[in-house]
Design an enzyme around this catalytic site. Structure first.
Site, mmCIF file in Angstrom:
data_model
loop_
_atom_site.group_PDB
_atom_site.id
_atom_site.type_symbol
_atom_site.label_atom_id
_atom_site.label_comp_id
_atom_site.label_asym_id
_atom_site.label_seq_id
_atom_site.Cartn_x
_atom_site.Cartn_y
_atom_site.Cartn_z
ATOM 1 N N CYS A 158 40.298 -38.388 -14.533
ATOM 2 C CA CYS A 158 39.098 -37.580 -14.249
ATOM 3 C C CYS A 158 37.893 -37.937 -15.116
ATOM 4 O O CYS A 158 36.750 -37.870 -14.659
ATOM 5 C CB CYS A 158 39.440 -36.099 -14.396
ATOM 6 N N HIS A 253 33.460 -32.740 -17.193
ATOM 7 C CA HIS A 253 33.635 -33.695 -18.291
ATOM 8 C C HIS A 253 32.313 -34.419 -18.538
ATOM 9 O O HIS A 253 31.702 -34.961 -17.616
ATOM 10 C CB HIS A 253 34.686 -34.751 -17.935
HETATM 11 P P1 NAP Z 1 49.199 -27.988 -13.458
HETATM 12 O O1 NAP Z 1 48.135 -26.957 -13.342
HETATM 13 O O2 NAP Z 1 50.124 -27.928 -14.608
HETATM 14 O O3 NAP Z 1 50.068 -27.933 -12.084
HETATM 15 C C1 NAP Z 1 51.262 -28.675 -11.963
HETATM 16 C C2 NAP Z 1 51.912 -28.509 -10.587
HETATM 17 O O4 NAP Z 1 53.143 -29.274 -10.579
HETATM 18 C C3 NAP Z 1 52.293 -27.071 -10.236
HETATM 19 O O5 NAP Z 1 52.131 -26.861 -8.862
HETATM 20 C C4 NAP Z 1 53.779 -27.016 -10.593
HETATM 21 O O6 NAP Z 1 54.519 -26.055 -9.844
HETATM 22 C C5 NAP Z 1 54.212 -28.419 -10.181
HETATM 23 N N1 NAP Z 1 55.459 -28.778 -10.872
HETATM 24 C C6 NAP Z 1 55.750 -28.657 -12.181
HETATM 25 N N2 NAP Z 1 57.025 -29.064 -12.436
HETATM 26 C C7 NAP Z 1 57.538 -29.442 -11.238
HETATM 27 C C8 NAP Z 1 58.802 -29.930 -10.824
HETATM 28 N N3 NAP Z 1 59.812 -30.124 -11.692
HETATM 29 N N4 NAP Z 1 59.000 -30.221 -9.516
HETATM 30 C C9 NAP Z 1 58.004 -30.037 -8.613
HETATM 31 N N5 NAP Z 1 56.773 -29.552 -8.942
HETATM 32 C C10 NAP Z 1 56.554 -29.269 -10.242
HETATM 33 O O7 NAP Z 1 48.584 -29.459 -13.468
HETATM 34 P P2 NAP Z 1 47.182 -29.974 -12.830
HETATM 35 O O8 NAP Z 1 46.102 -29.914 -13.818
HETATM 36 O O9 NAP Z 1 47.006 -29.333 -11.508
HETATM 37 O O10 NAP Z 1 47.496 -31.523 -12.649
HETATM 38 C C11 NAP Z 1 48.264 -32.021 -11.580
HETATM 39 C C12 NAP Z 1 48.242 -33.548 -11.624
HETATM 40 O O11 NAP Z 1 46.898 -34.011 -11.454
HETATM 41 C C13 NAP Z 1 48.720 -34.116 -12.962
HETATM 42 O O12 NAP Z 1 49.451 -35.287 -12.727
HETATM 43 C C14 NAP Z 1 47.421 -34.401 -13.716
HETATM 44 O O13 NAP Z 1 47.564 -35.425 -14.659
HETATM 45 C C15 NAP Z 1 46.501 -34.820 -12.575
HETATM 46 N N6 NAP Z 1 45.060 -34.602 -12.786
HETATM 47 C C16 NAP Z 1 44.580 -33.413 -13.235
HETATM 48 C C17 NAP Z 1 43.196 -33.243 -13.374
HETATM 49 C C18 NAP Z 1 42.574 -31.951 -13.844
HETATM 50 O O14 NAP Z 1 41.329 -31.938 -14.024
HETATM 51 N N7 NAP Z 1 43.330 -30.881 -14.061
HETATM 52 C C19 NAP Z 1 42.341 -34.278 -13.072
HETATM 53 C C20 NAP Z 1 42.860 -35.487 -12.588
HETATM 54 C C21 NAP Z 1 44.218 -35.627 -12.454
HETATM 55 P P3 NAP Z 1 54.864 -24.573 -10.451
HETATM 56 O O15 NAP Z 1 53.595 -23.784 -10.416
HETATM 57 O O16 NAP Z 1 55.892 -24.077 -9.514
HETATM 58 O O17 NAP Z 1 55.372 -24.799 -11.853
#
Ligand code: NAP
Length: 362
Positions: A158, A253
């Site tokens: 990001c 950011h």
């Molecule tokens: P997050 O808020 O922690 O959400 C994680 C998601 O993954 C939730 O839906 C969670 O489900 C699911 N999950 C966790 N453990 C799991 C498992 N064992 N099996 C299946 N699903 C599982 O993270 P996020 O910020 O949305 O980020 C998601 C991805 O996008 C990451 O790879 C991150 O690096 C990437 N990313 C994030 C951003 C950002 O700005 N946040 C930007 C670019 C890329 P539950 O709710 O059921 O636990």
């Protein structure tokens, strides 16, 4: 009326997944029909699974709130129900790679936000305004695996969105860039939900985001790379040095960037003109999520600022400002982009729109 493609969201309950659900509400080409997350959310109604942690400004769209959340690890559950999935999972890298491959193997194209596949040589890492042509590697990827319809496409980290399109527009205008020095100030939503503990971030700056500096330094090289044979070969000619910091901002950011050009150096006025006039394939194709102006230059001396500027062009534009001469390199400026929109879900949607417009998603 055009029949919409059926979309699944893996990681639908997380920060990025929620953004997908809000942004895809009433999308002209795509409709969310399938949501999946961890086994602990599986089996619940979506509205129950996100109860107390829904972070979006609008309420849950009516077509999603009653969907039953599936276990993202059970690929068979999605078979035949979706035309493609957005992957926004936060799990171990090896597992993410294996799971995304499994969806692709089962004829389900994957557009991913996770970093797991960003280094895979035949997985394109796309910013549609820059390396839209890298999607052509999909044929080689499918051939290598024996996949017919499925494939994996990723979007980059990001924080690099805040400055990479402005940098690319200068290269595209014929100005070679030799070195880049970057300091990022990254929002807490970039760490997902619940993310950074409040006692760590309120009244504070954390000068470490694990793995982020490596991504900032390496990912642009792949994005600026070329397809040679069945691989994307990185362009290692630009040297990048990055400091990445977590700051107490919710979304957006910011990056302070200094650039060194090769022998041909543009003037400050020329750079502003290049940024103002820059358009690329998403604008030419008139993709629904393409900002009219991908780069917006702000003349005010104290802009861009996250709170005031992150939502420009619905969070899909990069705002830049404070362009001036650098005493060490050639020029310096400040860039800003919305990390969960342009840097995550909105960027993923623009990738999907590009893939649909080019015939890869049907
Ligand atoms: P997050 O808020 O922690 O959400 C994680 C998601 O993954 C939730 O839906 C969670 O489900 C699911 N999950 C966790 N453990 C799991 C498992 N064992 N099996 C299946 N699903 C599982 O993270 P996020 O910020 O949305 O980020 C998601 C991805 O996008 C990451 O790879 C991150 O690096 C990437 N990313 C994030 C951003 C950002 O700005 N946040 C930007 C670019 C890329 P539950 O709710 O059921 O636990």
């Amino acid at each position: 009326m055009v029949k919409k493609l059926r979309v699944g969201i893996l990681g639908a309950t997380g920060m990025v997944g929620q953004n997908y659900i809000q942004l895809l509400d009433n999308h002209p080409w795509f409709e969310v029909v399938y949501v999946a997350a961890s086994p602990s959310s599986a089996g619940k109604k979506y509205s129950d699974a996100v109860q107390g942690k829904w972070q979006m400004s609008k309420s849950i769209p009516s077509n999603v709130k009653d969907l039953i959340v599936k276990d993202a690890n059970k690929v068979n559950d999605a078979k035949g129900k979706v035309d493609f999935v957005f992957s926004a999972l936060e799990i171990d890298k090896e597992l993410t790679r294996a799971l995304e491959d499994e969806y692709a193997k089962n004829d389900i194209p994957v557009i991913s936000n996770a970093s797991a596949h960003r280094g895979t040589y035949d997985v394109p890492m796309i910013i549609p305004e820059i390396n839209h042509n890298h999607i052509e590697i999909i044929k080689s990827q499918q051939k290598r695996h024996g996949w017919k319809k499925g494939f994996v496409v990723v979007k980059p980290n990001c924080s690099i969105q805040s400055y990479l399109t402005p940098v690319y527009s200068l290269i595209n205008a014929g100005y070679e860039i030799k070195r880049i020095f970057i300091t990022t100030m990254q929002a807490v939503s970039g760490a997902g939900y619940p993310g950074v503990a409040s006692l760590d971030i309120i009244d504070n700056v954390v000068p470490l985001i694990k793995g982020e500096e490596e991504k900032t330094e390496n990912e642009p090289q792949k994005i600026f790379g070329k397809i040679i044979g069945d691989k994307i070969v990185s362009d290692t000619s630009i040297k990048i040095s990055a400091h990445c910091n977590r700051v107490p901002v919710i979304d957006g950011h910011t990056a302070c960037v200094s650039l060194e050009f090769g022998s041909k150096k543009p003037s400050i006025d020329e750079i502003k003109k290049i940024w103002k006039n820059f358009k690329s394939v998403p604008q030419e194709l008139n993709l629904p999520f393409a900002p009219t102006n991908p780069i917006v230059y702000m003349e005010e001396e104290n802009r861009p600022q996250p709170r005031k500027d992150r939502d420009l062009h619905k969070g899909m534009a990069v705002s830049v400002g404070r362009l001036r001469v650098c005493n060490v390199f050639d020029i310096r400026f400040v860039g800003l982009s919305h990390n969960t929109i342009r840097g995550a879900a909105g960027g993923g949607i623009l990738n999907a729109e590009l893939l649909k417009a080019k015939g890869y998603l049907k």
